[in-house]
Each structure stands twice: as C-alpha cells, then as structure tokens.
Scaffold this motif. Structure first.
Motif, mmCIF file in Angstrom:
data_model
loop_
_atom_site.group_PDB
_atom_site.id
_atom_site.type_symbol
_atom_site.label_atom_id
_atom_site.label_comp_id
_atom_site.label_asym_id
_atom_site.label_seq_id
_atom_site.Cartn_x
_atom_site.Cartn_y
_atom_site.Cartn_z
ATOM 1 N N GLY A 51 0.779 -1.237 0.000
ATOM 2 C CA GLY A 51 0.000 0.000 0.000
ATOM 3 C C GLY A 51 0.805 1.279 0.000
ATOM 4 N N LYS A 52 2.122 1.171 -0.122
ATOM 5 C CA LYS A 52 2.921 2.402 -0.145
ATOM 6 C C LYS A 52 2.917 2.992 -1.553
ATOM 7 C CE LYS A 52 4.892 1.498 3.983
ATOM 8 N NZ LYS A 52 4.633 2.289 5.161
ATOM 9 N N SER A 53 3.094 4.302 -1.610
ATOM 10 C CA SER A 53 3.286 4.934 -2.913
ATOM 11 C C SER A 53 4.782 5.139 -3.098
ATOM 12 C CB SER A 53 2.606 6.294 -2.968
ATOM 13 O OG SER A 53 1.271 6.175 -2.592
ATOM 14 N N VAL A 54 5.290 4.752 -4.253
ATOM 15 C CA VAL A 54 6.713 4.915 -4.507
ATOM 16 C C VAL A 54 6.897 5.743 -5.767
ATOM 17 C CG1 VAL A 54 8.911 3.741 -4.872
ATOM 18 C CG2 VAL A 54 7.123 2.644 -3.502
ATOM 19 N N VAL A 55 7.681 6.812 -5.630
ATOM 20 C CA VAL A 55 7.987 7.637 -6.793
ATOM 21 C C VAL A 55 9.456 7.431 -7.128
ATOM 22 C CG1 VAL A 55 8.061 9.967 -7.738
ATOM 23 C CG2 VAL A 55 6.314 9.351 -6.050
ATOM 24 N N ILE A 56 9.735 7.084 -8.378
ATOM 25 C CA ILE A 56 11.118 6.908 -8.796
ATOM 26 C C ILE A 56 11.465 7.986 -9.805
ATOM 27 C CG2 ILE A 56 12.741 5.371 -9.950
ATOM 28 C CD1 ILE A 56 11.132 3.050 -8.965
ATOM 29 N N ILE A 57 12.482 8.772 -9.451
ATOM 30 C CA ILE A 57 12.943 9.787 -10.387
ATOM 31 C C ILE A 57 13.999 9.141 -11.258
ATOM 32 C CG2 ILE A 57 14.029 12.041 -10.601
ATOM 33 C CD1 ILE A 57 13.116 12.663 -7.804
ATOM 34 N N THR A 58 13.843 9.216 -12.564
ATOM 35 C CA THR A 58 14.804 8.526 -13.418
ATOM 36 C C THR A 58 14.779 9.087 -14.828
ATOM 37 O OG1 THR A 58 15.486 6.382 -14.263
ATOM 38 C CG2 THR A 58 13.143 6.747 -14.041
ATOM 39 N N HIS A 59 15.810 8.746 -15.582
ATOM 40 C CA HIS A 59 15.713 9.037 -17.010
ATOM 41 C C HIS A 59 16.040 7.787 -17.830
ATOM 42 C CE1 HIS A 59 19.920 10.399 -16.019
ATOM 43 N NE2 HIS A 59 20.133 9.411 -16.851
ATOM 44 N N LYS A 60 16.058 6.612 -17.132
ATOM 45 C CA LYS A 60 16.342 5.380 -17.850
ATOM 46 C C LYS A 60 15.037 4.707 -18.260
ATOM 47 C CE LYS A 60 20.714 4.540 -15.540
ATOM 48 N NZ LYS A 60 21.388 3.708 -14.537
ATOM 49 N N LEU A 61 14.844 4.631 -19.553
ATOM 50 C CA LEU A 61 13.546 4.197 -20.071
ATOM 51 C C LEU A 61 13.227 2.747 -19.741
ATOM 52 C CD1 LEU A 61 13.794 5.979 -23.466
ATOM 53 C CD2 LEU A 61 12.207 6.509 -21.637
ATOM 54 N N HIS A 62 14.223 1.863 -19.910
ATOM 55 C CA HIS A 62 13.899 0.457 -19.716
ATOM 56 C C HIS A 62 13.531 0.162 -18.260
ATOM 57 C CE1 HIS A 62 18.222 0.988 -19.157
ATOM 58 N NE2 HIS A 62 18.101 0.101 -18.212
ATOM 59 N N GLU A 63 14.089 0.931 -17.344
ATOM 60 C CA GLU A 63 13.710 0.739 -15.939
ATOM 61 C C GLU A 63 12.292 1.212 -15.698
ATOM 62 O OE1 GLU A 63 16.614 2.714 -13.603
ATOM 63 O OE2 GLU A 63 18.153 1.234 -14.065
ATOM 64 N N VAL A 64 11.962 2.327 -16.310
ATOM 65 C CA VAL A 64 10.610 2.851 -16.196
ATOM 66 C C VAL A 64 9.631 1.774 -16.622
ATOM 67 C CG1 VAL A 64 9.010 4.514 -17.167
ATOM 68 C CG2 VAL A 64 11.333 5.216 -16.606
ATOM 69 N N LEU A 65 9.928 1.172 -17.764
ATOM 70 C CA LEU A 65 9.000 0.197 -18.319
ATOM 71 C C LEU A 65 8.921 -1.055 -17.471
ATOM 72 C CD1 LEU A 65 9.950 0.658 -22.053
ATOM 73 C CD2 LEU A 65 7.808 1.317 -20.949
ATOM 74 N N SER A 66 10.035 -1.421 -16.844
ATOM 75 C CA SER A 66 10.002 -2.698 -16.131
ATOM 76 C C SER A 66 9.428 -2.576 -14.728
ATOM 77 C CB SER A 66 11.404 -3.308 -16.075
ATOM 78 O OG SER A 66 12.183 -2.632 -15.124
ATOM 79 N N VAL A 67 9.478 -1.438 -14.110
ATOM 80 C CA VAL A 67 9.076 -1.409 -12.707
ATOM 81 C C VAL A 67 7.805 -0.617 -12.419
ATOM 82 C CG1 VAL A 67 10.440 0.584 -11.945
ATOM 83 C CG2 VAL A 67 10.006 -1.271 -10.350
ATOM 84 N N SER A 68 7.505 0.415 -13.206
ATOM 85 C CA SER A 68 6.455 1.325 -12.738
ATOM 86 C C SER A 68 5.065 0.956 -13.250
ATOM 87 C CB SER A 68 6.786 2.756 -13.150
ATOM 88 O OG SER A 68 6.974 2.829 -14.531
ATOM 89 N N ASP A 69 4.074 1.499 -12.548
ATOM 90 C CA ASP A 69 2.688 1.329 -12.963
ATOM 91 C C ASP A 69 2.272 2.463 -13.888
ATOM 92 O OD1 ASP A 69 2.316 -0.922 -11.278
ATOM 93 O OD2 ASP A 69 2.239 0.467 -9.589
ATOM 94 N N ARG A 70 2.676 3.666 -13.502
ATOM 95 C CA ARG A 70 2.359 4.829 -14.338
ATOM 96 C C ARG A 70 3.624 5.659 -14.496
ATOM 97 N NH1 ARG A 70 -1.950 8.655 -12.813
ATOM 98 N NH2 ARG A 70 -0.882 8.686 -10.809
ATOM 99 N N VAL A 71 3.657 6.472 -15.521
ATOM 100 C CA VAL A 71 4.797 7.343 -15.761
ATOM 101 C C VAL A 71 4.310 8.779 -15.905
ATOM 102 C CG1 VAL A 71 6.886 7.660 -17.135
ATOM 103 C CG2 VAL A 71 5.688 5.474 -17.192
#
Lengths: 514, 368
Positions: free
Chosen positions: A190-210
């Motif tokens: 139930g935690k909200s996690v915000v990841i600041i990044t500029h690596k696209l493949h990581e964005v795609l593999s881990v996040s729910d929304r961008v």
C-alpha cells in the motif's frame, strides 16, 4: 476527493533566478502505485520532489496530502505528512551504525533502546524483504547496502510515500533487480513509490504509471502498459529521436597504448589500481565498465600523468612508427612535449577539466596558454576556437565570457569535449561523458566519439550506463576493486555477464575488501 | 480554495538573484551609503545633540580640507593600497596571506638598515639598495610559509599570521639596537640632517613619489594578473588545483612564485612607509594596515583598480573619524561607530545586490 490519491500537486511553480524549474505543475500520486517521474536532466524532476520533501518551498501552488492542503517547509514537515525521500547522494553518518543512523534526528522521548529499535528494524525488513544488520557501521557497507539503509530509515519514520532519486545510478544490474523487487513489495503493502529517473527500460520494467516532465512543464501521465520506449522518449524530448547508436566496424587496428602491470596506491595506502593490463587500439572504442570507485578515475588519471604510479608501465606507440614512449613518471606537460596528443575529458568537469569562473575563451587556452615565448597570453586563437565550438556544438551561453559554471551541465560538457577534440588527439579518454546530458546531446556525443574512432583515434570510454556501453564499445574492459576482472567483446557479451564481472573478479568473489 | 488562510507560509524567504544590471547595482550601493549617513546622523543627534551636517562637514574637512590634509590622505591611501595590491595575487590564488603586516615590517627594517648603514652611498645607489633589500626581505618572509604549504601542505593562514609576530619581535629587537637617542627606546628620525634615503619631493609634494610608485604598481599588477601567462596560472590554481594539474601547470612553482611576488610588494610597502613617510622604524610602522588591506582586497573582490576606491573609502572613514573626535571633543569610539555603520551598510548592500527577499503577502497576491 478520491480516496486513492496520496499526493496532489496543484499549479506548483518554482523559479531559480530567471529559470522556471517547475511551471504550473499539477498531477496526482496514487496510493499503492509505483510512479516513475521521467524527464531529462534539468526538466525539474528533482526540484519538484524536493518541494514535496521539504528541501525547497514552492513559489506558487499547493500540495495536498490525503486531500488536505499542507505546508511543507522542512524535511520534518514532510515526515509528519508521511513523505520520505531517498536522495541520490546518501545522507548517512559514516561512523554510526545502521540503527544509530535510523534513529538519528527522531524526537522520541526516553533513552535509546537498542533492542526495541533493532526489533522494529527487523520487522520492517521482514515485511518488505530487506536485509540489513542494525549494528553494522555505515563505512563497512556497500553502496547498495547504504541505499537499503536509507529506505529503511524512511520507512522507520512511518513514511507512506517514498521518493527515490535516481536509485539505480550506482547499482549493478543484479542489485537493481533486487531493489525493484523490494519496491514492488512496498507497493503491494500500500505504499506509494515515486522513482525519479531518465532510464527508459527501468521505467518500463518497474512502474505502474509514468509522469513526464519536460523543461519544467508537466507533459502528462501514461499507464506503463500503454507505453513504449519510443512514445516515452517522444514525450520526454518533444520530438522523435533515433535511439540507435551506430557501431562501425573498427578499421586499421593498431596498438596505440599498452598498459602493463599498472599499480597505483592512494594516500591512505589502499591499492586503487592493481596490476592493470590492457591495450587500446586506434580505430576502436574501448569501453570501461565498473561500479563507481573501482579505479576508473585513477586509471585515466594515471595515463594522463595526474596520478602517482607505484609500478608498471604505460607505453604510447606513435602512429609514424617512431620509438614507443613511456608515460609513467611524466607530468601532463612532459607528456604533451613528447608529442603524445592525449585528450582527456575528466569526470569532474568544473573541478578538473575546466575553470568554472572563466568564460569559454579563457577555458579554450587551458592546455595551450603556455605556447610561444611571450609572457602575455594570446587570446585570438582561443577566441576563434571558442566561437567555432559555440557554433558547431550549439553551446547555449549568453556570451563567450560568461563563466562556464553558470552554464547548464550539457553546455559545460560541450565546451569541454569540444576543446579536447579540437587538438586532434591520438588517444581520447572520456569519463562519464554523457552524465547529466539530455538525450539529444548524449547522442551527439556518441556520434562525435564514433567520428573520432573512424579517424583512427584510440577512444577509451568510461561509462555507467551498461546499455550504452554494450551498444557503443568494440571491447569492454570491466574493472572491479581496482583490478581488471575481464575484457569482453562488446558485440557478443551480455549485460548480465558484464554485471557479474563488475562484482566478482573473473567469477571469483574478491571485491569484498572495499 | 477556501482554506487558503489556514496555511502558514514562511513570512520571508531569501532568493538568489540571477543577475543585476551594473547601473542598478551602483544605485543600490549609493542608496545604502545615503542610508548609512542618515542613520549615523540620527545617532549623532540623539547621543550628542550635535548638528550632523556640521559633523560630516568636519569629517570631510579633516580629510580633504586643505592641500596638506589631502596629501596626507593620499599618503595613507597609497600605503594601504600598496599592501592590498600585494595581497591581490596571493588572494587570487586562494592563498590566504594574512602575513602582510610582517612582510611590510621586514621591508621596513631592510629599508631602515640601508638608511642607517649605507647613508654614505650616492643617492641612486642607496635607493637601489633600499628597494632591492625591501623587496627581498618581504619576499623571504612570504617564501617561508609558501614553501611549507607547497611541500608539506601546511595551513597558510596560521603560518603567515605567526610570521607577523616573529617580524614584530625582530623589529622590536632592532629598535632597541638602533635606538637614538640612547634610552628613548625609539629609533627616531633617521638621517634627519642629511635626509639620506628620504623620498625627494615631486612637483613640490613630499608624498608625490609615494602616490606615483603605488599607482604604477597598481597598474602593473592589474596587467600582470589579467594579461600574462603567470596571471592566468594564478587564476587557474586559485579556482582548482586539480584543474591546474590537468592543464600541466606546476602548482608548487606557481604557489611559491606568486607568494614571492606578494611578499615583495608588501615589502616594498614597508620601503614606501619608511623612506617615503615616517623616516623611522618601529613596531607600529605597519600599524595594522596589513590586516586592513585584507578587508580592502575582499571588498574589491581582488580587483586591483577597485582597490583604489575601497582604500580611499576606508582611509576617508578612519581619518574623518579622527578629525571629528578632536573637533567636537568626542570620544574616539563615538566616531568609530560612524565608520562602522558606513562599512556595515556597504557590505550589506552586496547582500541586496546578490539576493532578494520574497515576502508572504507578495505570494498571496500572485496566487489570488
């Protein structure tokens, strides 16, 4: 208000001087989601999150947490709203143990109860799948352990919203996977996690929304399922971009530099380089991979004559078939006098490659100011060079005399790379050449490196992004704990293979003494 | 939007300015000067019931009232400026030479020694000796801490500071050795009859040469720092030692050479003070000017032409304060308060040039 919204930004604006770092940004962070905050360097990601965590205060706009407007003027305020941020540069006390770092700054009444704290840490670890020893001192920890500790520290304070600023920048692929598993675990709790990044493949593999920012503006939020690298880049940069790095076949390979048995010992008596052996060929790009601090900096500096060498040799082989020259024990000026044209783009641009308080023109003459016999500096040539670089690399600066430290990171790098390429090098060394640069500039730099390679320059490219290293380099030298743990063919190797060598010496575990 | 008032925004925030046009910056400096004068006027009136206008008049009178006072002021400015110019290269290199006091004294001692022992030499030769020995003495006094820093990384601030006290002790030893008349514990005016080794008057002004020497030095230092290769090296080393090494600059050599120059110019200031003004030597020859020069150097941001203005301001304040103390029978400290207020405002204006304040009310105007 909807219940599943954890944080809402409304019209957040923040300006630094004349720069609008964030302009009227509005969007939501939901409960129980992993949101990637994507944007190029300087797009305002970190600024925005710093306002949520109490480092900065917005000029305009409001932040709502759980539907209520809040004023966050300090990290303490942020914690009381359940917000915790894990910064790119860890904020830990080296000589304290993990547990001491965790309780540091907490206003709890009563004595420091070691057992109670340890129990609570263990409970957090068990719940999310961390593994830390509360009594371990920070100076004994690896980068990944320190990061884990930072996350536990934030959770210990009861944070429900975690912000991670470029968490994977310092991790190996294997460690990154572990981190992502933990992050998914936290989301499921139930935690909200915000990841600041500029690596696209990581964005795609881990996040729910961008959520995507560009030049301080909010562009939009997309569900990761609907996104591809292409669509995300387009939103991030504002136009279509070719994401392929060309890799021409090396031609006329000729040994330009041979390093044998090179060993360096730093002021603390630690072997920072241990029996390094490799050759660099003109006409190829030799990539150097490794976790940061494994000797990359020392290796390049040793070749450039800036590092005291304990033993070994660095031979330079001129192209005209003249006698090979030993570089060990020579100062940069002596190396230049030997006729060795060595260009070096160091990691620390303003602390080593450039003089921050000087303008472009004055920086152009940094290496050449001493030519000629006049006691006065000649400014005509450097000025012409500055103008040329300004036009060719599209450097954005108010004037050629504006101190370069006032320019953006990308422009600073263009000035440095431009100068280093202008002197027709035989060997070109770059350390983290694209760190902090936007995608456009990064690809421009890759292109420049390839051009040098085609011209027959021996290019040594120290990189941190393994994907880029694998796409650009002809061969990849992997450093681990100051040793060469392997030299791989860039065309056939895999990320996993490189990642494994980054942590283990040729398959054996041997880097634990760091 | 109803609960806006429940928020507690910070009342005032400090925000860095991106840049400010130069005329506006000077307007701010001018306004702060006026404010300083107003505040001092108020203070003068409330405490002493004196007419502030009269006080300011007497201040100005004391500094530029007649030809003699003006030249006296110029002499003081020249001395302070000379030391500040000497500090410029060291400070530009971020070598915090706070040993100017000692370097000046050493230069003064060397000059006095020449005047005492070589008085029989023909004037040009005597001057050559005085100049050379004062340059050498100052340079030597700077070389010691510089060599230690370059080779062993010692802290130059402490080292140069300590060297001041050694210089003072040496001076005090030599004063007792050279004392004249016997038992006075002062050296007295050296060569008061022959005037050997005294600056000749230029254009009828006995301090004319002081001013000329120092102005020429200022111009030279400006050119040296801005247009020569060595000046460039100093700037690079000051910015980052690593960048300097990267550029192939020999950091040790640059450090020692620059400190030799810095010390030599400070030594020359001692020569100007002894041969051109006091014609004697005592532990007060430097008179704390070596420390005041640090303020001058910083206020002018190590920019040599700017140092002329700043040293003029500081000398004006100090001499003016002395004057009003005697004119109105004020306690000396009362007049020092005035100079302190003015200096404080001058420094404060730099804050407003670099930063701006954003108040809460302004923010609400924007959001509504």
């Amino acid at each position: 208000m909807q219940n599943n919204i954890a944080v809402r930004f409304e019209n957040i604006t923040k300006t630094f001087g004349s720069v609008k770092a964030n302009n009227k940004i509005s969007f939501d962070i939901r409960k129980g989601e992993i949101l990637s905050l994507l944007g190029e360097n300087g797009s305002g990601k970190t600024t925005l999150m710093n306002m949520l965590s109490g480092i900065y205060y917005p000029d305009e706009g409001e932040i709502f947490v759980d539907g209520k407007p809040v004023t966050i003027t300090s990290p303490k305020d942020a914690f009381s709203c359940g917000i915790g941020m894990i910064h790119q540069h860890f904020k830990l006390i080296d000589v304290f143990s993990a547990a001491e770092n965790i309780v540091l700054g907490l206003d709890e009444k009563g004595n420091y109860d070691r057992k109670k704290v340890a129990a609570k840490i263990k409970e957090i670890c068990d719940r999310y799948g961390f593994n830390i020893n509360p009594d371990r001192k920070v100076y004994d920890m690896t980068v990944s352990e320190k990061q884990t500790l930072e996350i536990v520290k934030v959770l210990y304070r009861g944070a429900d919203i975690l912000i991670l600023d470029e968490p994977t920048a310092v991790l190996t692929p294997q460690e990154t996977e572990k981190l992502f598993a933990v992050i998914r675990n936290m989301r499921d709790h139930g935690k909200s996690v915000v990841i600041i990044t500029h690596k696209l493949h990581e964005v795609l593999s881990v996040s729910d929304r961008v959520a995507i920012l560009r030049k301080g503006e909010y562009i939009g939020t997309v569900d990761t399922i609907d996104a591809t690298e292409m669509t995300l880049t387009e939103m991030m940069v504002g136009k279509k971009i070719e994401l392929d790095i060309e890799r021409p076949e090396p031609e006329n390979l000729r040994e330009a530099l041979s390093v044998r048995n090179l060993t360096c010992i730093n002021d603390e008596g630690v072997k920072v380089l241990d029996s390094i052996e490799f050759s660099a060929y003109s006409g190829e790009i030799l990539g150097i991979a490794g976790i940061s601090g494994c000797g990359q900096k020392e290796l390049l500096e040793a070749i450039a004559g800036l590092q005291k060498v304990y033993g070994g040799s660095i031979m330079f082989h001129p192209s005209d078939g003249k006698k090979s020259k030993e570089l060990v024990g020579k100062t940069p000026r002596q190396i230049a006098k030997l006729g060795v044209s060595l260009s070096f783009v160091p990691e620390d641009r303003l602390g080593m490659g450039l003089v921050g308080s000087m303008g472009m023109t004055e920086n152009m003459m940094l290496k050449s100011y001493n030519s000629g016999h006049s006691p006065f500096i000649a400014t005509r040539k450097p000025k012409r060079l500055a103008e040329k670089i300004h036009d060719e690399l599209e450097v954005v600066t108010p004037s050629l005399n504006t101190p370069v430290k006032k320019l953006s990171g990308g422009n600073v790098q263009k000035v440095l790379v431009g100068r280093e390429l202008s002197c027709d090098p035989t060997v070109l060394m770059t350390a983290y050449a694209v760190r902090g640069l936007d995608i456009n500039t990064s690809y421009a730099i890759y292109h420049l490196l390839n051009e040098q390679k085609k011209k027959g320059v021996a290019v040594i490219f120290v990189g941190e992004d393994l994907d880029v290293l694998l796409e650009l380099s002809d061969r990849i030298l992997v450093l681990c704990g100051g040793r060469v743990s392997g030299i791989l063919d860039g065309r056939t190797t895999t990320k996993e293979e490189v990642g494994l060598l980054m942590t283990k010496l040729g398959g054996k575990v041997g880097a634990d003494n760091e | 939007m109803s609960n806006k008032n429940t928020q507690k925004d910070p009342f005032v925030r400090i925000v860095r300015r991106s840049s400010m046009p130069i005329p506006l910056a000077w307007t701010i400096r001018g306004i702060s000067m006026l404010l300083a004068l107003l505040l001092s006027a108020l203070l003068i009136y409330t405490i002493t019931k004196l007419d502030p206008i009269e006080v300011y008049k007497s201040m100005f009178n004391g500094v530029f009232g007649n030809k003699m006072r003006s030249w006296n002021t110029f002499k003081d400015v020249a001395f302070l400026l000379c030391i500040s110019v000497g500090l410029a290269p060291a400070f530009k290199m971020r070598f915090w030479n706070i040993g100017a006091e000692g370097q000046v004294l050493m230069g003064g001692i060397a000059t006095a020694a020449c005047m005492l022992y070589l008085a029989a030499l023909p004037t040009p030769l005597l001057f050559l000796c005085m100049i050379a020995s004062s340059l050498l003495a100052g340079a030597l006094w700077a070389l010691i801490p510089a060599a230690f820093k370059a080779n062993f990384g010692t802290n130059e601030t402490l080292f140069t500071l300590m060297m001041n006290y050694v210089a003072i002790q040496i001076t005090s030893f030599l004063v007792s050795k050279w004392e004249n008349p016997f038992g006075s514990n002062t050296v007295g005016i050296i060569n008061s009859l022959t005037r050997a080794g005294w600056f000749p008057s230029v254009g009828g002004q006995k301090y004319g040469l002081n001013v000329i020497i120092v102005l020429v030095l200022t111009v030279f230092m400006f050119i040296y720092l801005k247009y020569t290769k060595q000046g460039y090296e100093i700037a690079v080393v000051g910015e980052s030692v690593n960048t300097a090494r990267y550029a192939g600059i020999n950091v040790k050599k640059t450090m020692i050479r620059t400190m030799l120059i810095s010390g030599a110019v400070c030594g020359l200031a001692g020569f100007v003070a002894v041969s051109g003004a006091s014609h004697t030597i005592s532990v007060d020859t430097a008179g704390g000017r070596g420390f005041t020069a640090i303020i001058v150097a910083w206020l002018s941001k190590f920019n040599t032409p700017m140092m002329i203005l700043v040293s003029l301001l500081i000398v004006f304040l100090e001499n003016g304060a002395d004057r009003i103390a005697t004119d109105f029978g004020l306690n000396e400290h009362a007049s020092e308060i005035i100079s302190a207020i003015i200096l404080f405002f001058v420094l404060g204006s730099e804050f407003f040039i670099n930063y701006k304040l954003v108040f809460r009310s302004k923010r609400e105007e924007v959001t509504e």
